[in-house]
Write a protein that holds these residues in place. Structure first.
Motif, mmCIF file in Angstrom:
data_model
loop_
_atom_site.group_PDB
_atom_site.id
_atom_site.type_symbol
_atom_site.label_atom_id
_atom_site.label_comp_id
_atom_site.label_asym_id
_atom_site.label_seq_id
_atom_site.Cartn_x
_atom_site.Cartn_y
_atom_site.Cartn_z
ATOM 1 N N LYS A 20 65.589 66.036 77.124
ATOM 2 C CA LYS A 20 66.498 64.987 77.561
ATOM 3 C C LYS A 20 67.953 65.342 77.234
ATOM 4 N N LEU A 21 68.133 65.923 76.048
ATOM 5 C CA LEU A 21 69.484 66.229 75.593
ATOM 6 C C LEU A 21 70.140 67.320 76.434
ATOM 7 N N ILE A 22 69.341 68.243 76.960
ATOM 8 C CA ILE A 22 69.908 69.363 77.718
ATOM 9 C C ILE A 22 70.545 68.883 79.027
ATOM 10 N N LYS A 23 70.158 67.696 79.472
ATOM 11 C CA LYS A 23 70.737 67.142 80.694
ATOM 12 C C LYS A 23 72.119 66.520 80.451
ATOM 13 N N ARG A 24 72.469 66.335 79.185
ATOM 14 C CA ARG A 24 73.768 65.743 78.865
ATOM 15 C C ARG A 24 74.902 66.718 79.189
ATOM 16 N N PRO A 25 76.068 66.197 79.560
ATOM 17 C CA PRO A 25 77.222 67.087 79.753
ATOM 18 C C PRO A 25 77.758 67.555 78.403
ATOM 19 N N PRO A 26 78.215 68.794 78.304
ATOM 20 C CA PRO A 26 78.789 69.257 77.037
ATOM 21 C C PRO A 26 80.125 68.583 76.759
ATOM 22 N N VAL A 27 80.495 68.509 75.481
ATOM 23 C CA VAL A 27 81.816 67.979 75.134
ATOM 24 C C VAL A 27 82.874 69.011 75.524
ATOM 25 N N LEU A 28 84.087 68.545 75.804
ATOM 26 C CA LEU A 28 85.141 69.421 76.295
ATOM 27 C C LEU A 28 86.404 69.286 75.455
ATOM 28 N N PHE A 29 87.225 70.319 75.508
ATOM 29 C CA PHE A 29 88.497 70.316 74.783
ATOM 30 C C PHE A 29 89.394 69.186 75.287
ATOM 31 N N ASP A 30 89.385 68.944 76.580
ATOM 32 C CA ASP A 30 90.208 67.866 77.151
ATOM 33 C C ASP A 30 89.763 66.501 76.640
ATOM 34 N N GLU A 31 88.467 66.353 76.366
ATOM 35 C CA GLU A 31 87.982 65.094 75.795
ATOM 36 C C GLU A 31 88.514 64.907 74.383
ATOM 37 N N MET A 32 88.605 65.986 73.626
ATOM 38 C CA MET A 32 89.145 65.876 72.274
ATOM 39 C C MET A 32 90.601 65.410 72.315
ATOM 40 N N LYS A 33 91.365 65.918 73.268
ATOM 41 C CA LYS A 33 92.770 65.510 73.385
ATOM 42 C C LYS A 33 92.890 64.026 73.711
ATOM 43 N N LEU A 34 91.968 63.507 74.523
ATOM 44 C CA LEU A 34 91.966 62.080 74.826
ATOM 45 C C LEU A 34 91.471 61.254 73.643
ATOM 46 N N LEU A 35 90.607 61.859 72.824
ATOM 47 C CA LEU A 35 89.989 61.165 71.694
ATOM 48 C C LEU A 35 90.974 60.942 70.543
ATOM 49 N N LYS A 36 91.832 61.903 70.297
ATOM 50 C CA LYS A 36 92.718 61.880 69.127
ATOM 51 C C LYS A 36 93.498 60.583 68.963
ATOM 52 N N PRO A 37 94.264 60.142 69.980
ATOM 53 C CA PRO A 37 95.069 58.930 69.778
ATOM 54 C C PRO A 37 94.261 57.645 69.680
ATOM 55 N N ARG A 38 92.960 57.679 69.977
ATOM 56 C CA ARG A 38 92.143 56.470 69.987
ATOM 57 C C ARG A 38 91.373 56.260 68.687
ATOM 58 N N VAL A 39 91.402 57.233 67.787
ATOM 59 C CA VAL A 39 90.591 57.147 66.559
ATOM 60 C C VAL A 39 91.516 57.149 65.343
ATOM 61 N N SER A 40 91.789 55.982 64.830
ATOM 62 C CA SER A 40 92.730 55.857 63.711
ATOM 63 C C SER A 40 92.116 56.245 62.369
ATOM 64 N N SER A 41 90.785 56.279 62.294
ATOM 65 C CA SER A 41 90.114 56.604 61.018
ATOM 66 C C SER A 41 90.005 58.105 60.774
ATOM 67 N N ALA A 42 90.429 58.915 61.751
ATOM 68 C CA ALA A 42 90.300 60.373 61.620
ATOM 69 C C ALA A 42 91.554 60.968 60.987
ATOM 70 N N SER A 43 91.339 61.860 60.024
ATOM 71 C CA SER A 43 92.466 62.578 59.420
ATOM 72 C C SER A 43 92.700 63.922 60.104
ATOM 73 N N ALA A 44 91.645 64.462 60.716
ATOM 74 C CA ALA A 44 91.762 65.735 61.434
ATOM 75 C C ALA A 44 90.674 65.798 62.495
ATOM 76 N N MET A 45 90.977 66.528 63.572
ATOM 77 C CA MET A 45 90.023 66.669 64.663
ATOM 78 C C MET A 45 90.160 68.082 65.228
ATOM 79 N N ALA A 46 89.034 68.779 65.357
ATOM 80 C CA ALA A 46 89.076 70.171 65.814
ATOM 81 C C ALA A 46 88.016 70.409 66.878
ATOM 82 N N PHE A 47 88.268 71.435 67.692
ATOM 83 C CA PHE A 47 87.331 71.831 68.733
ATOM 84 C C PHE A 47 86.849 73.235 68.432
ATOM 85 N N LYS A 48 85.559 73.471 68.645
ATOM 86 C CA LYS A 48 84.987 74.790 68.356
ATOM 87 C C LYS A 48 84.024 75.197 69.465
ATOM 88 N N ILE A 49 84.153 76.438 69.885
ATOM 89 C CA ILE A 49 83.143 77.038 70.753
ATOM 90 C C ILE A 49 82.663 78.318 70.076
#
Length: 413
Positions: A81-110
């Motif tokens: 079931k999980l393999i059908k999910r879309p992978p997370v993307l770098f562009d999603e991380m950029k959209l995520l950053k300003p919306r999460v006030s509890s985060a002190s750091a956010m990084a992307f890794k491939i």
């Protein structure tokens, strides 16, 4: 109190004298205790050392970090079931950053396993890790020589690399020679600007920096496709922010970014290290139970062996017991002497078991990737078990000795 210590001293002398006079008989009788303590201490010491090492490795992933991935980091996940999910993307991380006030750091890794070449030397299956700028704020990267990436390296995706110690050793012979060298990655060149400190063997091989090549995310994206390179967003919570609060914010933000309807399930996973800890606890609990079961059988056999020694001892000292009672020794004094002697014999058997474990730890230390230690708690447990087994083994013979008629006992031969 003085009388107690006199009885204690006498019992110890009697136990040592019994061992001196009947070495083979005593050794064979105590062998069950020795094996039982060896099993208990050996299993507990090994399991506790392994558990400590695994917990340290798990904690190194970040006790307050969340891994956003298409996969779930727990046993029993339905991968089909999980393999059908879309992978997370770098562009999603950029959209995520300003919306999460509890985060002190956010990084992307491939990541990708590729061949790394220098001259005629090729290392196959090398772990290439493409990271974004805040990765070192979440996961510690210790540099021995050179430097870590600068912000400009991340922004421009420069062809620079920070190399692991073991990988540098295999590629260049001497890790110190790695600085300034150009390595080949699927036809692209990367300049080594930093050498990581040696990390050593780890039970949790999530990063394995010793055999890895760190690259700016933008550069590795020119070598492998982002979607096919196991992309992960790593989020570290602020010091005063609970992990549950961070998860709630991430859930809300990710559902919004992916435009999921209220009736739709999440098509991503928020993973932390808690399931890993729980799985570790379950595995080690099972191993401990197995060790206790084996040790319990040996201790029961050993208890009967010590009881046999005490029955023989009571018979051999019948006249002495009668004489002591005739001159005023009380029942509880006689009984305490034999119980303590029985306990000391068990402690002696346990000491041999501990010695065997100590020798075993020294031998295993050369082969295992983690040190084995025998903690004070385990030693106290071993002594306590020996005392309890000794009392249980000696209680019937001691009762028989305490109840003897002094006249009948003195007349016996």
């Amino acid at each position: 109190m003085r009388k107690f210590f006199e009885i204690l001293s006498t019992s110890l002398k009697m136990a040592l004298e019994e061992f001196r006079l009947n070495k083979l008989r005593t050794f064979l009788s105590l062998f069950g205790i020795t094996i039982g303590i060896f099993c208990i201490i050996g299993v507990l010491a090994t399991v506790n050392s392994l558990k400590k090492n695994v917990e340290n490795d798990i904690n190194s992933l970040g006790t307050n970090s969340i891994f956003i991935d298409r996969w779930e980091y727990k046993p029993g996940s339905e991968w089909w079931k999980l393999i059908k999910r879309p992978p997370v993307l770098f562009d999603e991380m950029k959209l995520l950053k300003p919306r999460v006030s509890s985060a002190s750091a956010m990084a992307f890794k491939i990541s990708s396993n590729e061949n790394v070449q220098y001259g005629d030397n090729t290392i196959s299956g090398t772990s290439l890790l493409g990271i974004s700028s805040e990765f070192p704020d979440i996961q510690t990267v210790e540099i021995q020589d050179g430097r870590m990436f600068q912000q400009s390296d991340y922004d421009r995706g420069t062809n620079t690399a920070v190399i692991g110690y073991t990988l540098a050793e295999e590629l260049f012979g001497d890790p110190e020679r790695a600085m300034g060298k150009m390595v080949d990655l699927k036809g692209k060149k990367a300049l080594v600007i930093g050498l990581m400190k040696k990390q050593g063997q780890s039970m949790i091989d999530m990063w394995n920096f010793d055999n890895a090549l760190l690259l700016p995310f933008g550069f590795l994206r020119t070598i492998v496709r982002e979607k096919n390179a196991n992309p992960v967003i790593i989020v570290k919570a602020k010091d005063n922010a609970p992990t549950a609060q961070l998860k709630d914010q991430l859930t809300s933000a990710m559902r919004s970014i992916r435009k999921l309807k209220p009736s739709e399930e999440d098509n991503y996973s928020l993973n932390d290290i808690e399931p890993m800890k729980q799985a570790t606890e379950s595995i080690f609990s099972g191993i401990n139970i197995g060790g206790w079961a084996i040790a319990g059988l040996s201790l029961i056999v050993g208890m009967f062996g010590v009881a046999n020694i005490m029955f023989v001892t009571v018979r051999e000292r019948t006249s002495q017991i009668g004489l002591k009672k005739a001159i005023g020794a009380k029942r509880r004094t006689i009984m305490m002497e034999f119980l303590m002697e029985s306990a000391f014999l068990c402690i002696l058997g346990g000491a041999m078991g501990i010695l065997m474990v100590f020798i075993l730890t020294k031998i295993l230390g050369y082969f295992l990737p983690f040190p084995i230690f025998i903690s004070v708690d385990i030693m106290v447990l071993a002594v306590s078990i020996c005392i309890v087994i000794g009392i249980l083994a000696g209680i019937i013979p001691a009762s028989i000795a305490a109840k003897m008629d002094p006249v009948v006992a003195i007349r016996s031969t």
